[in-house]
Every structure is written in C-alpha cells, then in structure tokens.
Scaffold this active site. Structure first.
Site, PDB file in Angstrom:
ATOM      1  CE  LYS A  52      22.391 -72.122  25.724  1.00  0.00           C
ATOM      2  NZ  LYS A  52      22.482 -70.764  26.271  1.00  0.00           N
ATOM      3  CD  GLN A  82      20.708 -69.360  29.196  1.00  0.00           C
ATOM      4  OE1 GLN A  82      21.695 -69.949  28.772  1.00  0.00           O
ATOM      5  NE2 GLN A  82      19.744 -68.944  28.387  1.00  0.00           N
ATOM      6  CG  ASP A 108      26.710 -66.751  25.432  1.00  0.00           C
ATOM      7  OD1 ASP A 108      26.164 -67.355  24.487  1.00  0.00           O
ATOM      8  OD2 ASP A 108      26.307 -66.787  26.605  1.00  0.00           O
TER       9      ASP A 108
HETATM   10  N1  GUN Z   1      19.484 -65.986  26.804  1.00  0.00           N
HETATM   11  C1  GUN Z   1      18.834 -66.054  25.612  1.00  0.00           C
HETATM   12  N2  GUN Z   1      19.692 -66.394  24.628  1.00  0.00           N
HETATM   13  C2  GUN Z   1      20.899 -66.550  25.211  1.00  0.00           C
HETATM   14  C3  GUN Z   1      22.184 -66.902  24.712  1.00  0.00           C
HETATM   15  O1  GUN Z   1      22.405 -67.128  23.515  1.00  0.00           O
HETATM   16  N3  GUN Z   1      23.182 -66.954  25.622  1.00  0.00           N
HETATM   17  C4  GUN Z   1      22.972 -66.686  26.937  1.00  0.00           C
HETATM   18  N4  GUN Z   1      24.020 -66.753  27.767  1.00  0.00           N
HETATM   19  N5  GUN Z   1      21.802 -66.348  27.431  1.00  0.00           N
HETATM   20  C5  GUN Z   1      20.767 -66.285  26.576  1.00  0.00           C
END
Ligand code: GUN
Length: 280
Positions: free
Chosen positions: A51, A95, A118
């Site tokens: 990211k 995350q 998100d």
């Molecule tokens: N953990 C697994 N997929 C995601 C996601 O799309 N966003 C976040 N913040 N954590 C994750």
C-alpha cells in the site's frame, strides 16, 4: 474463457490516479493516507508495504504508524484522534487483524467516517446497505470495477458469494444487490455449498481455503471471481481449483493478478475521493 486481468486494469487506474494527484498538487493539495499497523503479522506487514509503495508511485503522501502488539487500545485511539484532526491526512486505515486485547469495533468506530477509506465504519456500512454514496471496502469495490471494465452487467444474474466477512462477503453482497443481481450468500454453516454454487451465473469466493471450489461445483459458462489468498508450497493460490474450473468458465480471475491488485488500486481511489470531498 477470458481471464479478468486485474493487474493490467489496476495499472491503468493507478496511472489515472497519478494524473489526478498531479492536478490536485497544482491546486496546492497533497493527498495523504495514514496507516496504523499493530504487531508483527508478516502478511499484514507485506500488505502495508504494498500500500505504501502504491501511494508513493501515485503521488500520495503516506505515513505508517507501526506499533508493537503490546500497545494499549488507548494509545491506538489517541493516534486515530490525532489523524482525524490532521488536515494533511485524508484517509485513515487500520490494518486488520488487531491483537486480541484490542476491541476492533471500538477502533473502527473511532475513525472519522469522512476519512474511512476502508469503508469499515458502521456509518459507511449503513450507507452502502441503503444504496447511498460513501466509502466502500476496497476488495469488493475492486471486483465491481473489474466486472464493469469487462462490460459484465450483473443485473438479473444469479450471484453466489461464498464467505460472509465484513471486509469482503457482506459488502460484496450489498454491491451486487444494489446493481440488481439476485444474491445467495454462503458461509461456514451453509449446508450443501455445491447446491448454491452450481446455480450461480456469477460465483465470487473469498474464504481462504485452497481448492474449495472444484469443477463439479461450477455451472457451465459461469463468471468466477476468486478472492482467496493461500500460500501453498511457496506459491500463491486462490480458493478455486483454477486448472480444472477455468475451462468451464466464460470469465475467471487468475490468482495472483486478479482481485489482489484491484484492492490496492481501490484504496488509492478511495483516498482521492476522501481528499476531493474534504477539500470542496
Ligand atoms: N486485512 C485484510 N484485508 C484488509 C483490508 O482490506 N483493510 C484492512 N485495513 N485490513 C485488512
């Protein structure tokens, strides 16, 4: 059979986003994303690195707050409060998963819904369920963009979503319903999974179980979207037995190179959306 190439489409989207950040910079706006990463889960570290890199390439300023797994819930909430107030930050991402002692709901609810790139805050979840504009979780949003790009209209299709998580399955179900598909949603307690998957014109699977979907479970000419991420013998594979299922399909996503890259592109897209709506 046509491969749904998420890698190429995500690169096209990222180029567009790069142009957009350049335009915004000319207006004196630098788009910013804050990421909170707790603990040392190797998959989470890898995702956050990807990211960060994507932000850098797209001209988005990103800051990663790395915290040890022993961190208190209060400390995470304090960091979120600071990011909520910070005018240089347009998007906030925590995350997941978080360590057990941290209340995930409390953390997600602390994020300003206007910075919730998100789409996990109940405010944005409610807007999605109501068919209103808001932030939509990146993975299911990426699936919709991929289908649109290949001119696949889901209206009236029998869709089956396997996996009912808050991150993938439930928002996927709502997006499909908002686009007038007929949606079946299956989960760990579903009896006779195959009886559902076999009826699907559009089968979307995201549970994290390699080889779950075999050719006997798929209708002829189905569109198959594989969101699974499994590491088997050092290789990344999905939830669908690609070798045997793909010859039966009209369209199918590869793993890797299907939904995964779209997720990252949609995070950038949501961050730009947050920046634009905040600076209006
Ligand atoms: N953990 C697994 N997929 C995601 C996601 O799309 N966003 C976040 N913040 N954590 C994750």
């Amino acid at each position: 059979m046509t491969l749904l190439d998420g890698k190429t489409l995500s690169q096209l989207i990222q180029k567009e986003i790069q142009k957009e950040t350049e335009r915004l910079k000319k207006d004196g706006v630098t788009v910013g994303l804050a990421v909170i990463l707790v603990g040392d889960d190797s998959a989470s570290h890898l995702y956050v690195k990807m990211k960060e890199k994507a932000c850098e390439n797209a001209g988005i300023y990103s800051v990663v707050h790395k915290m040890p797994s022993s961190i208190s819930e209060e400390n995470i909430l304090e960091t979120i409060a600071l990011m909520n107030k910070n005018h240089n930050i347009d998007g906030i991402l925590v995350q997941l998963p978080l360590p057990r002692h941290v209340n995930q709901t409390k953390i997600i609810e602390a994020i300003d819904p206007a910075k919730d790139v998100d789409g996990f805050h109940p405010f944005n979840v409610g807007r999605l369920v109501s068919g209103l504009d808001g932030f939509v979780p990146c993975t299911p949003l990426g699936v919709m963009r991929l289908l649109e790009y290949y001119k696949i209209d889901v209206k009236g299709l029998n869709a089956c979503v396997v996996g009912a998580s808050n991150i993938v399955g439930k928002p996927m179900m709502n997006l499909l319903l908002n686009s007038f598909a007929t949606v079946d949603i299956c989960h760990i307690h579903t009896k006779d999974l195959a009886s559902h998957t076999k009826k699907a014109d559009l089968l979307i699977v995201g549970v994290g179980k390699a080889g779950l979907i075999t050719k006997e479970m798929v209708k002829d000419d189905a569109i198959v979207i594989d969101i699974g991420v499994n590491h088997v013998d050092g290789k990344l594979i999905g939830d669908v037995d690609f070798g045997n299922v793909s010859p039966k399909c009209s369209f199918i996503t590869p793993v890797p190179g299907g939904v995964g890259p779209m997720t990252i592109a949609m995070l950038l897209s949501n961050t730009i959306k947050a920046a634009k709506s905040r600076k209006q």
